[in-house]
Design a protein around this motif. Sequence first.
Motif, PDB file in Angstrom:
ATOM      1  N   ALA A   1       8.851 -26.574  32.296  1.00 52.33           N
ATOM      2  CA  ALA A   1       9.221 -25.582  31.754  1.00 52.33           C
ATOM      3  C   ALA A   1      10.551 -25.376  30.757  1.00 52.33           C
ATOM      4  N   ALA A   2      11.288 -26.479  30.858  1.00 51.06           N
ATOM      5  CA  ALA A   2      12.290 -26.949  29.819  1.00 51.06           C
ATOM      6  C   ALA A   2      11.638 -27.213  28.507  1.00 51.06           C
TER       7      ALA A   2
ATOM      8  N   ALA B   1       8.713 -26.688  27.424  1.00 45.41           N
ATOM      9  CA  ALA B   1       8.041 -25.690  26.819  1.00 45.41           C
ATOM     10  C   ALA B   1       8.831 -24.712  25.964  1.00 45.41           C
ATOM     11  N   ARG B   2      10.008 -24.444  26.561  1.00 45.52           N
ATOM     12  CA  ARG B   2      11.265 -23.816  25.707  1.00 45.52           C
ATOM     13  C   ARG B   2      11.673 -24.493  24.727  1.00 45.52           C
ATOM     14  N   MET B   3      11.836 -25.882  24.772  1.00 49.20           N
ATOM     15  CA  MET B   3      12.411 -26.462  23.499  1.00 49.20           C
ATOM     16  C   MET B   3      11.481 -26.636  22.638  1.00 49.20           C
ATOM     17  N   ARG B   4       9.676 -26.699  22.836  1.00 46.49           N
ATOM     18  CA  ARG B   4       8.959 -26.510  21.970  1.00 46.49           C
ATOM     19  C   ARG B   4       8.797 -25.206  21.112  1.00 46.49           C
ATOM     20  N   ALA B   5       9.294 -24.357  21.948  1.00 51.86           N
ATOM     21  CA  ALA B   5       9.297 -22.927  21.242  1.00 51.86           C
ATOM     22  C   ALA B   5      10.546 -22.683  20.403  1.00 51.86           C
TER      23      ALA B   5
ATOM     24  N   GLU C   1      14.075 -22.784  21.875  1.00 45.64           N
ATOM     25  CA  GLU C   1      15.193 -22.231  21.937  1.00 45.64           C
ATOM     26  C   GLU C   1      16.434 -23.314  22.071  1.00 45.64           C
TER      27      GLU C   1
ATOM     28  N   THR D   1      23.962 -23.479  25.867  1.00 40.56           N
ATOM     29  CA  THR D   1      22.462 -23.300  26.482  1.00 40.56           C
ATOM     30  C   THR D   1      21.952 -24.137  27.406  1.00 40.56           C
TER      31      THR D   1
ATOM     32  N   VAL E   1      20.527 -23.604  31.377  1.00 35.74           N
ATOM     33  CA  VAL E   1      19.328 -23.945  31.764  1.00 35.74           C
ATOM     34  C   VAL E   1      19.521 -24.798  32.949  1.00 35.74           C
TER      35      VAL E   1
ATOM     36  N   SER F   1      17.947 -24.273  36.784  1.00 35.53           N
ATOM     37  CA  SER F   1      16.756 -25.094  37.032  1.00 35.53           C
ATOM     38  C   SER F   1      17.277 -25.823  38.325  1.00 35.53           C
TER      39      SER F   1
END
Length: 397
Positions: A139-140, A142-146, A148, A316, A320, A324
């Motif tokens: 999940a982390a 995916a957020r980094m690749r987006a 965030e 941030t 997280v 998490s």
Amino acid sequence: MPLSLDEPTAATVSPGAATALLEAYRPTADRFLATPLGTLLGRGTAAVVPHDSRPPALRVREVLDALRRPGAPPPVAVGALPFAPDAPAALAVPGQVRWAPPLREDPLIALPVPHDGDRADWRVREVPAPERYGEAVAAAVARMRAGEFDKVVLARTLELTSAREPDLPAMLRRLARRDPAGYTFAVPSGPGRTLIGASPELLVARRGGRLTANPLAGSAPRSGDLAEDVRHAAALLESGKDLHEHAVVVAAVREALAPLCRSLEVPERPTLVRTAALWHLSTTVTGEVADPDVTALDLASALHPTPAVCGTPAGTARAVIAESEPFDRGPYTGMVGWQDADGDGEWVVTIRCAEAEGRTLRLFAGAGVVAASTPEAETAETAAKFRTFLHAVGAAL
């Protein structure tokens, strides 16, 4: 208890002086620290550093100044500060402080300490379970690749429970002998709790006007096979993912220390350091403090938390982590160390550690998660980091 410090003498620098302090450690009343600069055993309590809204460095300075006596060695504060900035620290001035040379220079440290019947006594629970941890990593990522955030360090714990209270002095001796060149510690962390561990990472040390910091980030497992071990080390030095992770940490260290220094030296590329279980990418940062009133804990507080234990951006990453991790880190990824009334001291990143309370040990391990991370690799990294302490307690996953 009256305050006293034992100056190094011919007796304390004789062979076996450091291991004698290691053998003398007793839980609850003692505070033990072994570093590449020296070995410290604090006994009893002359004063406790209070918890309030002021910065820890200011509170430590106030207590030490009040205990300073003309012609006597400067008093020393010893203990641990937690990961959370507002949580209470566990800092005190021992009633007596004894010093010895580094453990790595003591020939008696090579003598083995056998396990004494506690190997099969542990029940182990993983928190979170490996699959849940892997899901948090995914999940982390995916957020980094987006876009965030850039990095987060996610941890997990092992809860070890025994039918009897663990033998903390025996554990400390095993940790020290497994890696005598590292940073071994055992200090009270709260009522009825002891923080014990063997960290490879110096946050910062100050001696006079000179500072040293040694950020570690990026790791690979050691191997019992020499050829494979060399391959792991060589691959780590060429790993784009690990080099990027390390560069982020070094940049943060430079940014935090530069305003406090008149000069700062940062090598362009990392080197390797090894522990019994892992290879780490390492950079040794050195500098001259601009203001002589800036203490070791001032420097450590400016650095904490580095991206090596939190992430970036820090705010941030903290959010997280809170979302998490199904536990409170407590002292894990905080700092443990000492400082004297002159402002000199050493503060170590609190990793490869456990917190003991009654018949329970809670072990901690984390991994730096970046966009190139995989759940499998980060779960395996935490397992490798657990091995340092599992070996000391005679347990296994």
